[in-house]
Enzyme design. Sequence first.
Site, PDB file in Angstrom:
ATOM      1  N   LYS A 158     -15.871  76.437  26.004  1.00  0.00           N
ATOM      2  CA  LYS A 158     -15.920  75.494  27.134  1.00  0.00           C
ATOM      3  C   LYS A 158     -16.478  76.185  28.366  1.00  0.00           C
ATOM      4  CE  LYS A 158     -11.925  72.602  25.916  1.00  0.00           C
ATOM      5  NZ  LYS A 158     -10.585  72.175  26.339  1.00  0.00           N
ATOM      6  N   GLU A 200     -11.002  78.292  23.304  1.00  0.00           N
ATOM      7  CA  GLU A 200      -9.660  77.827  22.947  1.00  0.00           C
ATOM      8  C   GLU A 200      -9.629  77.467  21.472  1.00  0.00           C
ATOM      9  OE1 GLU A 200      -8.809  74.384  25.240  1.00  0.00           O
ATOM     10  OE2 GLU A 200      -7.988  75.486  26.947  1.00  0.00           O
ATOM     11  N   TYR A 202      -9.472  75.054  18.585  1.00  0.00           N
ATOM     12  CA  TYR A 202      -9.916  73.661  18.547  1.00  0.00           C
ATOM     13  C   TYR A 202      -9.061  72.875  17.571  1.00  0.00           C
ATOM     14  CZ  TYR A 202     -12.819  69.529  18.012  1.00  0.00           C
ATOM     15  OH  TYR A 202     -13.279  68.236  17.976  1.00  0.00           O
ATOM     16  N   HIS A 208      -1.931  63.774  22.804  1.00  0.00           N
ATOM     17  CA  HIS A 208      -1.478  64.285  24.100  1.00  0.00           C
ATOM     18  C   HIS A 208      -0.049  63.791  24.310  1.00  0.00           C
ATOM     19  CE1 HIS A 208      -2.047  65.279  28.465  1.00  0.00           C
ATOM     20  NE2 HIS A 208      -0.989  64.487  28.496  1.00  0.00           N
ATOM     21  N   GLU A 275       2.941  69.150  29.883  1.00  0.00           N
ATOM     22  CA  GLU A 275       1.975  68.582  28.950  1.00  0.00           C
ATOM     23  C   GLU A 275       1.812  69.444  27.711  1.00  0.00           C
ATOM     24  OE1 GLU A 275      -0.688  65.671  31.587  1.00  0.00           O
ATOM     25  OE2 GLU A 275      -1.674  67.525  30.976  1.00  0.00           O
ATOM     26  N   ARG A 292       3.685  66.872  40.084  1.00  0.00           N
ATOM     27  CA  ARG A 292       3.655  65.662  40.922  1.00  0.00           C
ATOM     28  C   ARG A 292       4.269  64.527  40.127  1.00  0.00           C
ATOM     29  NH1 ARG A 292      -1.541  65.880  38.465  1.00  0.00           N
ATOM     30  NH2 ARG A 292      -1.666  64.144  36.998  1.00  0.00           N
TER      31      ARG A 292
END
Lengths: 449, 449, 160, 160
Positions: A158, A200, A202, A208, A275, A292
Amino acid sequence: MFKKILVANRGEIALRVIRACQELGIKTVAIHSEADTHSWHVRAADEHVCVGPPEDALSYRNIPNVLSAAEITGAEAIHPGYGFLSENAHFAEVCESIGVKFIGPTSENIALMGDKAKAREVVARRGLPVLPGSPGELRNESEALEAARKVGFPVILKASAGGGGRGMRVVNKEDEVARAFQAAQAEAKSTFGHEGVYLERYFLEPRHIEVQVLADDRGRVVCLGERDCSIQRRYQKLVEETPSPAVNEALRREIGRVALDAIKAVHYRNAGTVEFLLDKDQNFYFMEVNARIQVEHPITEMVTGIDLIKEQIRIAAGLPLAFRQQDIRITGHSFECRINAECPEKFTPCPGLVTHYRPPGGFGVRVDSAMESHSQVVPHYDSLIAKLITHGQNREEAMARMRRALDEFVIEGIKTTLPLHRRIFSDAEFQKGRVSTSFLERLLTNQSN
Amino acid sequence: MFKKILVANRGEIALRVIRACQELGIKTVAIHSEADTHSWHVRAADEHVCVGPPEDALSYRNIPNVLSAAEITGAEAIHPGYGFLSENAHFAEVCESIGVKFIGPTSENIALMGDKAKAREVVARRGLPVLPGSPGELRNESEALEAARKVGFPVILKASAGGGGRGMRVVNKEDEVARAFQAAQAEAKSTFGHEGVYLERYFLEPRHIEVQVLADDRGRVVCLGERDCSIQRRYQKLVEETPSPAVNEALRREIGRVALDAIKAVHYRNAGTVEFLLDKDQNFYFMEVNARIQVEHPITEMVTGIDLIKEQIRIAAGLPLAFRQQDIRITGHSFECRINAECPEKFTPCPGLVTHYRPPGGFGVRVDSAMESHSQVVPHYDSLIAKLITHGQNREEAMARMRRALDEFVIEGIKTTLPLHRRIFSDAEFQKGRVSTSFLERLLTNQSN
Amino acid sequence: MLNDASGEQLGPIQELIDLLKRNNLTELEVERGGFRVRLRHETGTRPAVAASAADVIPAAPHTRAESASMPLPAETAGKVTITSPIVGTFYRSPSPDADPYVEEGDLVKKGQVLCIVEAMKLMNEIESEVDGRVVKILAESTKPVEYGQPLFLVDPTPTS
Amino acid sequence: MLNDASGEQLGPIQELIDLLKRNNLTELEVERGGFRVRLRHETGTRPAVAASAADVIPAAPHTRAESASMPLPAETAGKVTITSPIVGTFYRSPSPDADPYVEEGDLVKKGQVLCIVEAMKLMNEIESEVDGRVVKILAESTKPVEYGQPLFLVDPTPTS
């Protein structure tokens, strides 16, 4: 408790925060740009201050004017909403220094979570599973090969400065690394003007999954279950649900435990979201912490009954959490659709005058929006104009309710993502809960074929 | 399950039923009078049939036209809503005879519950507590005295043909009976043209408590908790809440047991409401069974998560209840405000064009209404135009949410009861839950003083 | 009205109707003598969304007076519209093999049966409310009709 | 006039329709003889409900152009309005004891300090953007001002 709070945001989230304040008996100050003078959030607040011209950098992100607005109105605390100043560590720090309470994490929390590599490192040191990848940018092909071997194939290269899928290269085998690295670097340079590339692990069609947490000043933390946000278009979430159809009770407990452990590791405070990426084999990896309140927070409210904005305010006021982990009960199922003012084909923003606006109603339907008939969708800000949230006794009911509510929703004068949402909710794979982050791109590709 | 249902009603309840059908995947037929051609419920349905002129006797209550509408559209079942044909035993019977399923109790249930004296007798025979009173009309003073002694003072004399407080006399002592009887008879005759008078135990400041029940074809019954409907004006409910602040856990179990016992005694089927009077000493008395879905059913839905209209449809389709008593969990607290198109002073209907309509939104707020901007409130029917329902983790939160939502609700062009509701929710005694059926009259009296 | 004594005809009216439609207006009033214009643009009143309904139930004209409390025949440019007084199924003849009660162009007497509307197995004969000529048959035999739906257009002053 | 014998047609009506739409009116009535105008503007844009706000923050004029992206001085009948470029507290003089920078009627030069707006303990001097005469002082000393709030009305073409 605070007597007066300034809401440093606009649109639905500003109205959301104002409503919570009204229910807590707290006075509110709205800020607005010159483009939002007639907006509902301005009219809903007890006081309002114009803080600048339409450009958000000069108004909603204008730290001196926002703080000055708090000063002249005597607001004791500022709720930043999401976006704008919500993850600005400097702003949080200045608030603290002048004695205005920032309703959110500490400035240290924000700074750490903003440095994703560092946050990952802290969490990994704690022995928690993090997304495997190169520690930073790769200087050459041999570094890339070494990192890829360590991480395990397939990997994805990336662009550091990238986004939106440009400059990415998936590599399946060792002998592909050199060529892919060169190509990725070249594309990164030509597209973003910076050739930096990192790597990273893959995952094919991951989900998610994110976990909502609350942490008070006294170190008490609770986890309010997960949200599945796999319906995305170029990393923009469009539909969220809770509980995730891919997470069983054992996995839920495990992810929740890891999320709370990660939060404790970074001494996090207030509301936050951890996450994760969930692969096809039910392995999950920490990605980051969103420091947040999030757009999709309402679905967690629907299944827990807990008002997250009120909890944010209570925690910021120094109150301890009024419940423990064992008091949290997940009831039923909830979906959220983000209704954006966008052309449904190309997803380009579509501002303009809303000539007729009629939200759906009835049992299990919630609409968070600052729109009404004759509202103007201004072109300067995010295109999100309404969040349609449904709740049902189970996934099937919440889904049927969403289909019904989507059909009932009338927004005329501008184009919106409503038709796309109707399409998603009538898709057989979606209905079965068999989705990944590539679901939406595939659905859109099928459409154009 | 049915494929197509005709909804024999209008306004919010017609839309409520249509929404439930849509979520169940059932096609809908709306009926309407000539006054309702452009109403939301007509547009929301898959098909619509005009059944008569504006007068409800010639349209919504016109049995041949309503059944004919079901016939020509091939609807297999009819949902009557509340009012109109919902408690018409003859209609239910004709439906059954022509093979159209009536979604509600059996015609026998309706007939028995319509004869209140008889229903009371059946329940009393079961050994359940009923409101003490004379078995029927009193022929003379000595019968009145005898009945009063049996019932116990104070008693209230009521005109059989009466209503709205006329022809009523409260009697506290034996030597007042004769004069009060004569006066009540004379007033009954002059006001209603019929001198019949009966007698009941008089309770000072009672509460109106009712219990929601569901009963399937196989004799399974469940109780979904109570509703407190003490905020009334001349027997018209204005605000309802659940759970009742006057009912503790022990009393709740006891009232629920009696309600289910009463329902079983009359072999009741489908959704029904058992109404009780609760005196200051926590004694409760059976009054009647409402053999229909009620206006205030949403607050029970909010705290149980159960969609009562869907349950009505499932039961009518012959399906067994999908849950048992132990599965029912009451979560949080809920209020309903009935927003009527009425002048707030005299409560006279106030029809007209709604120039602007903006319902409140956000967490814990539900609006059941068929209104939108530019809707016409026609003068021919009930003045109820919207039900505002809130839910919260506890009574305080649900109440604060209602105050916030009432402030947010915009209805322009006609007068409504919104200001009265705002007043009720800012009343200190109401906030403490210390109300009775005389609360509202007292509040209104204080206003005019 | 626009077509005044000078004999100006439907052209301008059609133009105005097109104008109205093109601009999504709900009202357009024009007066000539004192130059009067009145436009109305009601955003809330939406057209019926029940697409499938059109197949089953021919929609009643939207211009039908909402306040009409009885199914009176409406004057349509001097014609009388006979509407259905009940909900049911429209039949032009007393039985499948029989001839229709009336055809377009027929002269009819007040009280003469024009058709049957069947409701709940009962055959309801619908009679003409005036003497005149059947100008147009507005409903299709064997199809459902709703209350107030126009069935026949009758000219009460036939030239012959 | 609208469609009379001379052949004047629908042009004016279309113009009126455009006028209606352009201004988001829902109704527009025009009468010529007795000069009658009727406009209707039913919108969701309601007046500000924040009653207490009026006490704290003088509301900015609602006619302020929403698209204005910079705090440019707005021309008001030939006058220049000096607005506040920041949020803060308005002071007419450099200190409580000092004289005001300017009074109504004073002649000022471009760049001359007219007042101070204090924000976060910082004193921001606001200068005149034109040569001219101070016609009106629009804000009250020691009171808060918001971004874009008019502070002074300056006539750039004084007679003396």
